[in-house]
Design a protein around this motif. Structure first.
Motif, PDB file in Angstrom:
ATOM      1  N   LEU A  38      41.238  -2.398  33.762  1.00 25.36           N
ATOM      2  CA  LEU A  38      41.820  -1.283  33.004  1.00 25.36           C
ATOM      3  C   LEU A  38      41.167  -1.168  31.615  1.00 25.36           C
ATOM      4  O   LEU A  38      40.899  -0.073  31.107  1.00 25.36           O
ATOM      5  N   LEU A  39      40.912  -2.308  30.972  1.00 22.45           N
ATOM      6  CA  LEU A  39      40.293  -2.284  29.634  1.00 22.45           C
ATOM      7  C   LEU A  39      38.871  -1.741  29.680  1.00 22.45           C
ATOM      8  O   LEU A  39      38.464  -0.921  28.842  1.00 22.45           O
ATOM      9  N   VAL A  40      38.099  -2.162  30.702  1.00 21.04           N
ATOM     10  CA  VAL A  40      36.731  -1.662  30.844  1.00 21.04           C
ATOM     11  C   VAL A  40      36.734  -0.182  31.137  1.00 21.04           C
ATOM     12  O   VAL A  40      35.930   0.602  30.594  1.00 21.04           O
ATOM     13  N   GLY A  41      37.665   0.276  31.979  1.00 18.49           N
ATOM     14  CA  GLY A  41      37.757   1.701  32.285  1.00 18.49           C
ATOM     15  C   GLY A  41      38.096   2.523  31.062  1.00 18.49           C
ATOM     16  O   GLY A  41      37.570   3.626  30.848  1.00 18.49           O
ATOM     17  N   ALA A  42      39.003   1.986  30.226  1.00 18.81           N
ATOM     18  CA  ALA A  42      39.369   2.718  29.001  1.00 18.81           C
ATOM     19  C   ALA A  42      38.182   2.828  28.052  1.00 18.81           C
ATOM     20  O   ALA A  42      37.956   3.873  27.404  1.00 18.81           O
ATOM     21  N   LEU A  43      37.397   1.768  27.955  1.00 16.49           N
ATOM     22  CA  LEU A  43      36.224   1.808  27.086  1.00 16.49           C
ATOM     23  C   LEU A  43      35.208   2.840  27.592  1.00 16.49           C
ATOM     24  O   LEU A  43      34.575   3.566  26.811  1.00 16.49           O
ATOM     25  N   VAL A  98      35.821   5.544  29.404  1.00 17.86           N
ATOM     26  CA  VAL A  98      36.363   6.901  29.152  1.00 17.86           C
ATOM     27  C   VAL A  98      36.201   7.278  27.685  1.00 17.86           C
ATOM     28  O   VAL A  98      35.841   8.410  27.343  1.00 17.86           O
ATOM     29  N   ALA A  99      36.440   6.331  26.773  1.00 17.25           N
ATOM     30  CA  ALA A  99      36.298   6.610  25.340  1.00 17.25           C
ATOM     31  C   ALA A  99      34.848   6.927  24.975  1.00 17.25           C
ATOM     32  O   ALA A  99      34.555   7.825  24.171  1.00 17.25           O
ATOM     33  N   ALA A 100      33.928   6.161  25.583  1.00 12.55           N
ATOM     34  CA  ALA A 100      32.504   6.401  25.291  1.00 12.55           C
ATOM     35  C   ALA A 100      32.055   7.760  25.789  1.00 12.55           C
ATOM     36  O   ALA A 100      31.324   8.501  25.112  1.00 12.55           O
ATOM     37  N   VAL A 101      32.501   8.122  27.010  1.00 13.53           N
ATOM     38  CA  VAL A 101      32.120   9.435  27.563  1.00 13.53           C
ATOM     39  C   VAL A 101      32.721  10.556  26.732  1.00 13.53           C
ATOM     40  O   VAL A 101      32.075  11.576  26.444  1.00 13.53           O
ATOM     41  N   THR A 102      33.960  10.382  26.296  1.00  8.15           N
ATOM     42  CA  THR A 102      34.610  11.412  25.467  1.00  8.15           C
ATOM     43  C   THR A 102      33.886  11.598  24.137  1.00  8.15           C
ATOM     44  O   THR A 102      33.667  12.714  23.663  1.00  8.15           O
ATOM     45  N   ALA A 103      33.500  10.489  23.517  1.00  9.95           N
ATOM     46  CA  ALA A 103      32.782  10.572  22.235  1.00  9.95           C
ATOM     47  C   ALA A 103      31.433  11.248  22.396  1.00  9.95           C
ATOM     48  O   ALA A 103      30.984  12.023  21.536  1.00  9.95           O
TER      49      ALA A 103
END
Length: 345
Positions: free
Chosen positions: A8-13, A15-20
């Motif tokens: 879950l933590l890797v997935g959140a990272l 998603v954050a990188a793609v959003t940025a």
């Protein structure tokens, strides 16, 4: 930490990188709205055309066609003293003199100008501390009439210097004054304009110039010495004279790089007459049959006749005899005998 939390933590990272990344791309690709600057047309002036100065006109300026122009002026600011286009003949104002300073773009008032023939006209044309001097000239000495009021000239004095043993005078011509302003030719202080609008060339016998009090005295003396001629100067500035004026201290160079101060210096130099240290030419400079200096007279001794010296010569009885004329000295051993030419030994 169990594997589920790590995923879950890797997935959140991720998603954050793609959003940025997408956010940065949107910000960089979008152009900032350009402010549409619409060109505002200058509002039309609601008023008549009045006469204004095209440049700064100091006191004593003789007006010409380039000094004035017509310009629209707000009707609520129009004064009765202004020159209106529909009531003014621009040619009639040429040759008038500025009595009070007029800045560039300022309307010209009737009280600021003095017309030829008005009382105090010539006094208004003079600069502070200057004098008006009239000089008689011939048509040839006045550049055949191509000198007009407002021009700048040099004064050339031509004279014969008497003296010398042969009695022939030395012919000399020298420039005694430079950068002199012409105020009038005969009784005209303006340029004569023909029907075609062009300035007419006409000869004159007198020219009135502007000079300092000391130069006015020199002109009065120069008229008694010989003939005065006019030498018309170019409108272009003379760099050699500028360097000479700076070196002599007559003109002070402003400190720094102030264009206004440099322009004021050039205007001051252009309007400053000068005298002394002028160039000269003798007869030998233009003809090989003329001389460059006056020969000296032979000294005459007392008792001689016709400039011939008296020479003492030994006589048979009196011991010394005065002999006039050329002599020959004859040496015999230690004895010296003086024999007049043509006499007997």
């Amino acid at each position: 930490m169990d594997s589920r939390k790590i995923i879950l933590l890797v997935g959140a990272l991720i998603v954050a990188a793609v959003t940025a990344f997408f956010a940065r791309t949107l910000v960089a690709g979008s152009s900032a709205p350009q402010a549409g600057a619409s060109a505002m047309a200058a509002p039309a002036v609601d008023g008549p055309e009045v006469l204004v100065a095209t440049r700064s006109l100091p006191v004593g300026t003789i007006l010409d066609a380039t000094a004035l122009k017509y310009q629209p002026w707000p009707k609520e600011l129009v004064d009765n003293a202004y020159y209106l286009k529909d009531k003014t003949n621009l040619q009639s104002l040429q040759g008038t003199v500025v009595r009070s300073i007029i800045t560039a773009g300022q309307p010209v008032t009737q009280g600021a100008l003095v017309k030829p023939g008005d009382r105090g006209f010539l006094a208004a044309a003079l600069g502070p501390g200057m004098r008006a001097v009239s000089v008689p000239v011939s048509a040839q000495a006045a550049v055949a009439g191509f000198v007009f009021p407002g021009d700048r000239i040099d004064l050339v004095l031509t004279q014969n210097v008497a003296g010398g043993g042969d009695g022939q005078p030395l012919k000399v011509s020298e420039t005694i004054m430079r950068n002199i302003r012409v105020l009038a030719t005969d009784q005209r202080t303006d340029n004569l304009v023909g029907e075609d609008g062009k300035t007419k060339v006409q000869t004159f016998s007198n020219v009135t110039i502007e000079a300092t009090p000391k130069m006015a005295e020199q002109v009065a003396v120069a008229q008694t010495l010989g003939t005065l001629s006019l030498s018309l100067r170019s409108i272009a500035d003379n760099s050699a004279e500028l360097e000479e004026a700076i070196a002599s201290g007559a003109v002070h160079v402003p400190n720094g790089n102030d264009p206004k101060a440099e322009k004021a210096m050039m205007v001051r130099l252009a309007s400053q007459p000068s005298a002394g240290a002028g160039s000269y030419q003798t007869g030998a400079d233009v003809s090989r049959y003329q001389r460059s200096s006056v020969p000296g007279k032979p000294a005459a001794s007392a008792g001689g006749q016709g400039g011939m010296p008296m020479m003492p010569v030994a006589g048979p009885t009196t011991g010394v005899v005065a002999v006039q004329g050329p002599i020959v000295r004859v040496a015999r051993g230690n004895a010296m005998t003086v024999v007049p030419v043509g006499g007997k030994n």
